[in-house]
Design a protein around this motif. Structure first.
Motif, PDB file in Angstrom:
ATOM      1  N   PRO A 197       0.945  -1.179  -0.107  1.00  0.00           N
ATOM      2  CA  PRO A 197       0.078  -0.038  -0.008  1.00  0.00           C
ATOM      3  C   PRO A 197       0.811   1.185   0.009  1.00  0.00           C
ATOM      4  CG  PRO A 197      -0.713  -1.494   1.714  1.00  0.00           C
ATOM      5  CD  PRO A 197       0.518  -2.150   1.067  1.00  0.00           C
ATOM      6  N   ALA A 198       0.338   2.501  -0.837  1.00  0.00           N
ATOM      7  CA  ALA A 198       1.148   3.573  -0.880  1.00  0.00           C
ATOM      8  C   ALA A 198       0.614   4.295   0.607  1.00  0.00           C
ATOM      9  CB  ALA A 198       0.767   4.401  -2.139  1.00  0.00           C
ATOM     10  N   VAL A 199      -0.488   3.828   1.057  1.00  0.00           N
ATOM     11  CA  VAL A 199      -0.889   4.566   2.168  1.00  0.00           C
ATOM     12  C   VAL A 199      -1.520   3.277   3.097  1.00  0.00           C
ATOM     13  CG1 VAL A 199      -2.307   6.201   3.528  1.00  0.00           C
ATOM     14  CG2 VAL A 199      -1.227   6.936   1.524  1.00  0.00           C
ATOM     15  N   ASP A 200      -0.947   3.010   4.297  1.00  0.00           N
ATOM     16  CA  ASP A 200      -1.417   1.766   4.916  1.00  0.00           C
ATOM     17  C   ASP A 200      -1.916   2.041   6.311  1.00  0.00           C
ATOM     18  OD1 ASP A 200      -1.408  -0.554   5.535  1.00  0.00           O
ATOM     19  OD2 ASP A 200       0.841  -1.087   5.665  1.00  0.00           O
ATOM     20  N   GLN A 201      -3.407   1.714   6.126  1.00  0.00           N
ATOM     21  CA  GLN A 201      -4.078   1.893   7.455  1.00  0.00           C
ATOM     22  C   GLN A 201      -3.897   3.374   8.425  1.00  0.00           C
ATOM     23  OE1 GLN A 201      -5.151  -1.137   9.678  1.00  0.00           O
ATOM     24  NE2 GLN A 201      -4.150  -2.657   8.650  1.00  0.00           N
ATOM     25  N   LEU A 202      -4.020   4.533   7.506  1.00  0.00           N
ATOM     26  CA  LEU A 202      -3.572   6.037   8.324  1.00  0.00           C
ATOM     27  C   LEU A 202      -4.961   6.169   9.082  1.00  0.00           C
ATOM     28  CD1 LEU A 202      -1.972   8.136   8.023  1.00  0.00           C
ATOM     29  CD2 LEU A 202      -3.229   9.096   6.200  1.00  0.00           C
ATOM     30  N   GLU A 203      -4.319   6.575  10.281  1.00  0.00           N
ATOM     31  CA  GLU A 203      -5.449   6.774  11.463  1.00  0.00           C
ATOM     32  C   GLU A 203      -4.999   8.329  11.949  1.00  0.00           C
ATOM     33  OE1 GLU A 203      -5.899   3.123  13.871  1.00  0.00           O
ATOM     34  OE2 GLU A 203      -7.683   4.236  14.073  1.00  0.00           O
ATOM     35  N   ILE A 204      -6.007   9.178  11.468  1.00  0.00           N
ATOM     36  CA  ILE A 204      -5.551  10.510  12.378  1.00  0.00           C
ATOM     37  C   ILE A 204      -7.125  11.264  12.366  1.00  0.00           C
ATOM     38  CG2 ILE A 204      -4.664  12.756  11.773  1.00  0.00           C
ATOM     39  CD1 ILE A 204      -2.649  11.851   9.751  1.00  0.00           C
ATOM     40  N   GLU A 205      -7.166  11.826  13.338  1.00  0.00           N
ATOM     41  CA  GLU A 205      -8.341  12.630  13.626  1.00  0.00           C
ATOM     42  C   GLU A 205      -7.949  13.998  13.785  1.00  0.00           C
ATOM     43  OE1 GLU A 205     -11.257  11.717  16.779  1.00  0.00           O
ATOM     44  OE2 GLU A 205     -10.635   9.546  16.375  1.00  0.00           O
ATOM     45  N   ILE A 206      -8.374  14.809  12.818  1.00  0.00           N
ATOM     46  CA  ILE A 206      -8.014  16.089  12.783  1.00  0.00           C
ATOM     47  C   ILE A 206      -9.366  17.071  13.262  1.00  0.00           C
ATOM     48  CG2 ILE A 206      -7.386  17.960  11.107  1.00  0.00           C
ATOM     49  CD1 ILE A 206      -6.552  15.677   9.202  1.00  0.00           C
ATOM     50  N   GLU A 207      -9.099  18.037  13.986  1.00  0.00           N
ATOM     51  CA  GLU A 207     -10.128  18.728  14.809  1.00  0.00           C
ATOM     52  C   GLU A 207     -10.867  19.869  13.782  1.00  0.00           C
ATOM     53  OE1 GLU A 207      -9.103  20.200  18.651  1.00  0.00           O
ATOM     54  OE2 GLU A 207      -7.956  18.547  18.978  1.00  0.00           O
ATOM     55  N   ASP A 208     -11.985  20.061  14.202  1.00  0.00           N
ATOM     56  CA  ASP A 208     -12.413  21.446  13.332  1.00  0.00           C
ATOM     57  C   ASP A 208     -11.613  22.536  13.620  1.00  0.00           C
ATOM     58  OD1 ASP A 208     -14.348  23.073  12.203  1.00  0.00           O
ATOM     59  OD2 ASP A 208     -15.651  23.029  14.056  1.00  0.00           O
ATOM     60  N   GLY A 209     -11.266  22.977  12.628  1.00  0.00           N
ATOM     61  CA  GLY A 209     -10.323  24.316  12.847  1.00  0.00           C
ATOM     62  C   GLY A 209      -8.858  24.259  12.858  1.00  0.00           C
ATOM     63  N   GLU A 210      -8.494  22.745  12.891  1.00  0.00           N
ATOM     64  CA  GLU A 210      -7.096  22.537  12.982  1.00  0.00           C
ATOM     65  C   GLU A 210      -6.147  22.727  11.836  1.00  0.00           C
ATOM     66  OE1 GLU A 210      -4.399  19.305  15.482  1.00  0.00           O
ATOM     67  OE2 GLU A 210      -6.278  18.575  14.523  1.00  0.00           O
ATOM     68  N   PHE A 211      -5.056  22.995  12.032  1.00  0.00           N
ATOM     69  CA  PHE A 211      -4.116  23.148  10.939  1.00  0.00           C
ATOM     70  C   PHE A 211      -3.058  21.842  11.118  1.00  0.00           C
ATOM     71  CE2 PHE A 211      -1.970  26.214   7.921  1.00  0.00           C
ATOM     72  CZ  PHE A 211      -1.098  25.331   7.337  1.00  0.00           C
ATOM     73  N   LEU A 212      -3.301  20.903  10.239  1.00  0.00           N
ATOM     74  CA  LEU A 212      -2.569  19.608  10.342  1.00  0.00           C
ATOM     75  C   LEU A 212      -1.542  19.532   9.028  1.00  0.00           C
ATOM     76  CD1 LEU A 212      -2.454  16.800  11.887  1.00  0.00           C
ATOM     77  CD2 LEU A 212      -2.920  16.164   9.557  1.00  0.00           C
ATOM     78  N   VAL A 213      -0.324  19.226   9.526  1.00  0.00           N
ATOM     79  CA  VAL A 213       0.737  19.271   8.616  1.00  0.00           C
ATOM     80  C   VAL A 213       1.065  17.585   8.225  1.00  0.00           C
ATOM     81  CG1 VAL A 213       2.858  19.760   7.575  1.00  0.00           C
ATOM     82  CG2 VAL A 213       1.429  21.655   8.834  1.00  0.00           C
ATOM     83  N   LEU A 214       1.216  17.253   7.141  1.00  0.00           N
ATOM     84  CA  LEU A 214       1.462  15.981   6.764  1.00  0.00           C
ATOM     85  C   LEU A 214       2.939  15.986   6.126  1.00  0.00           C
ATOM     86  CD1 LEU A 214      -1.079  13.964   4.572  1.00  0.00           C
ATOM     87  CD2 LEU A 214      -0.152  13.401   6.939  1.00  0.00           C
ATOM     88  N   VAL A 215       3.981  15.470   6.662  1.00  0.00           N
ATOM     89  CA  VAL A 215       5.278  15.589   6.438  1.00  0.00           C
ATOM     90  C   VAL A 215       6.060  14.095   6.311  1.00  0.00           C
ATOM     91  CG1 VAL A 215       6.231  16.083   8.786  1.00  0.00           C
ATOM     92  CG2 VAL A 215       7.355  17.098   6.962  1.00  0.00           C
ATOM     93  N   GLY A 216       6.916  14.161   5.418  1.00  0.00           N
ATOM     94  CA  GLY A 216       7.885  12.827   5.224  1.00  0.00           C
ATOM     95  C   GLY A 216       8.650  12.999   4.102  1.00  0.00           C
ATOM     96  N   PRO A 217       9.515  12.021   3.829  1.00  0.00           N
ATOM     97  CA  PRO A 217      10.184  12.158   2.558  1.00  0.00           C
ATOM     98  C   PRO A 217       9.863  11.767   1.315  1.00  0.00           C
ATOM     99  CG  PRO A 217      10.785  10.366   4.196  1.00  0.00           C
ATOM    100  CD  PRO A 217       9.739  10.760   4.891  1.00  0.00           C
ATOM    101  N   SER A 218      10.077  11.892   0.290  1.00  0.00           N
ATOM    102  CA  SER A 218       9.549  11.989  -0.983  1.00  0.00           C
ATOM    103  C   SER A 218       9.113  10.476  -1.401  1.00  0.00           C
ATOM    104  CB  SER A 218      10.729  12.256  -2.054  1.00  0.00           C
ATOM    105  OG  SER A 218      10.069  12.049  -3.474  1.00  0.00           O
ATOM    106  N   GLY A 219       7.735  10.338  -1.648  1.00  0.00           N
ATOM    107  CA  GLY A 219       7.468   8.801  -1.848  1.00  0.00           C
ATOM    108  C   GLY A 219       6.835   8.251  -0.525  1.00  0.00           C
ATOM    109  N   CYS A 220       6.405   8.810   0.397  1.00  0.00           N
ATOM    110  CA  CYS A 220       6.134   8.260   1.708  1.00  0.00           C
ATOM    111  C   CYS A 220       4.559   8.162   1.539  1.00  0.00           C
ATOM    112  CB  CYS A 220       6.598   8.986   3.031  1.00  0.00           C
ATOM    113  SG  CYS A 220       5.708  10.575   3.147  1.00  0.00           S
TER     114      CYS A 220
END
Ligand SMILES: Nc1ncnc2c1ncn2[C@@H]1O[C@H](COP(=O)(O)OP(=O)(O)OP(=O)(O)O)[C@@H](O)[C@H]1O
Ligand SMILES: [Mg+2]
Length: 365
Positions: A19-42
């Protein structure tokens, strides 16, 4: 406005066995600024595109507020996306570019004009509304792309490396503008970057991905102070954290000539795995440089010194476990050692990060 939930969301591209993305679990709150970061191809763009509906979800689900959007078409998700290549329509004015989505949606002219003017005011674009994109600077074009997203008043903003076309200086000022704009509008935002400095400075929380697997979601402060594993430890922070494999001894770890105390819990967790070493992490600013005569800790021979005025970074090497190991040590600006000299350094025990050598997971609390 709304929260966003990735509930074990998985994307397996056709023809791929992992999988390119494997069972991703994140809860982002209302109004939140969430940054997804990681190396190329992650898997950053894939995660964002799954949320946008541009990529199928092969397992798990995605929710916006309490709506399950996993199988909804993009247009029904109430999101707006800003891409790296923001591709403005060259033959249209700034105002028409910004209002285009509303025009397609059949909104009347007066209402479009009002929304565009309001967004232009927020983005300092009012003087440019009648210009064509080619008569704008890179930063102004980027703001028009933001404006296009704002006028739609979406529940969620998605941004995929929106600053990577800008030069370094403009990138720094624009990232501050985007972060403060987001705070003002209070719209839940998921922002993708491969730049950890951008992630730490912009995000309310940061999610680190590697090989499609979520490593840690945390506030920038916690990400820096308590990285969950060796990968995050090495990825977050610049210059990077020093990671050194050292033998376990009674009550601590052996660091050159010194024993640095480590909590009993951490040591017994390591022994329980059958390890005789742990990997310690020391940020460059967390070494004490011992006096010329005491020769405590680890001897570091100085290869390069980077003087930054207030402080300096020593890039050196040291013999650790029979191998040469590169180390970075921050020193005071008025106590910069000579190239070719030798420093003796001891990590501050209360700033030491301890990781399992075999699994990479964090052992200290
Ligand atoms: N359409 C596709 N078909 C097959 N594999 C793909 C496709 N798009 C991406 N991938 C693979 O999925 C993985 C994740 O890609 P993705 O674009 O999400 O990475 P990224 O984190 O955004 O990287 P970058 O920082 O380089 O933009 C990579 O291994 C990539 O090769
Ligand atoms: Mg990408």
């Amino acid at each position: 406005m709304a929260s966003v939930t990735f509930d074990k969301a998985t994307r397996l591209y056709p023809g791929s066995d992992k999988p390119a993305v494997d069972q991703l679990e994140i809860e982002i709150e209302d109004g939140e600024f969430l940054v997804l970061v990681g190396p190329s191809g992650c898997g950053k763009s894939t995660s964002l595109r799954m949320l946008a509906g541009l990529e199928d979800v092969n397992g798990g689900s995605i929710r916006i507020g309490d709506r399950d959007v996993t199988h909804l078409p993009p247009k029904d998700r109430d999101i707006a996306m800003v891409f790296q290549n923001y591709a403005l329509y060259p033959h249209m004015t700034v105002a028409d570019n910004m209002g285009f989505a509303l025009k397609i949606a059949g909104v009347n002219k007066a209402e479009i004009r009002a929304k565009v003017e309001e967004a232009a005011k927020i983005l300092d674009l009012t003087p440019y509304l009648d210009r064509k994109p080619k008569a704008l600077s890179g930063g102004q074009r980027q703001r028009v792309a933001m404006g296009r997203a704002i006028v739609r008043e979406p529940q969620v903003f998605l941004m995929d490396e929106p600053l990577s076309n800008l030069d370094a200086k403009l990138r720094v000022s624009t990232r501050t503008q985007i972060a403060s704009l987001q705070r003002r509008l209070g719209i839940t935002t998921v922002y993708v970057t491969h730049d950890q400095v951008e992630a730490l400075t912009m995000g309310d929380r940061v999610a680190v991905l590697k090989d499609g697997l979520l490593q840690q979601v945390d506030s920038p402060r916690n990400m820096y102070d308590r990285p969950a594993n060796l990968f995050v430890a090495g990825f977050i922070g610049s210059p990077a954290m020093n990671l050194v494999e050292v033998p376990i001894t009674d009550g601590g770890v052996k660091f050159g000539n010194s024993v640095v105390p480590v909590s009993r819990d951490a040591l017994s967790a390591a022994s329980a795995k059958g390890d005789t070493t742990v990997t310690v992490g020391i940020r460059p600013e967390h070494f004490d440089v011992s006096g010329a005569t005491s020769k405590e800790g680890l001897a570091v021979s100085v290869n390069v010194v980077e003087e930054l005025g207030a402080d300096g970074y020593v890039y050196g090497s040291s013999r650790v476990g029979g191998e040469d190991k590169d180390l970075v040590v921050r020193v005071g600006g008025r106590a910069v050692p000579e190239k070719g000299s030798t420093l003796h350094v001891v990590p501050r025990a209360d700033e030491l990060h301890v990781f399992s050598t075999s699994t990479g997971e964090r052992l200290t609390r």
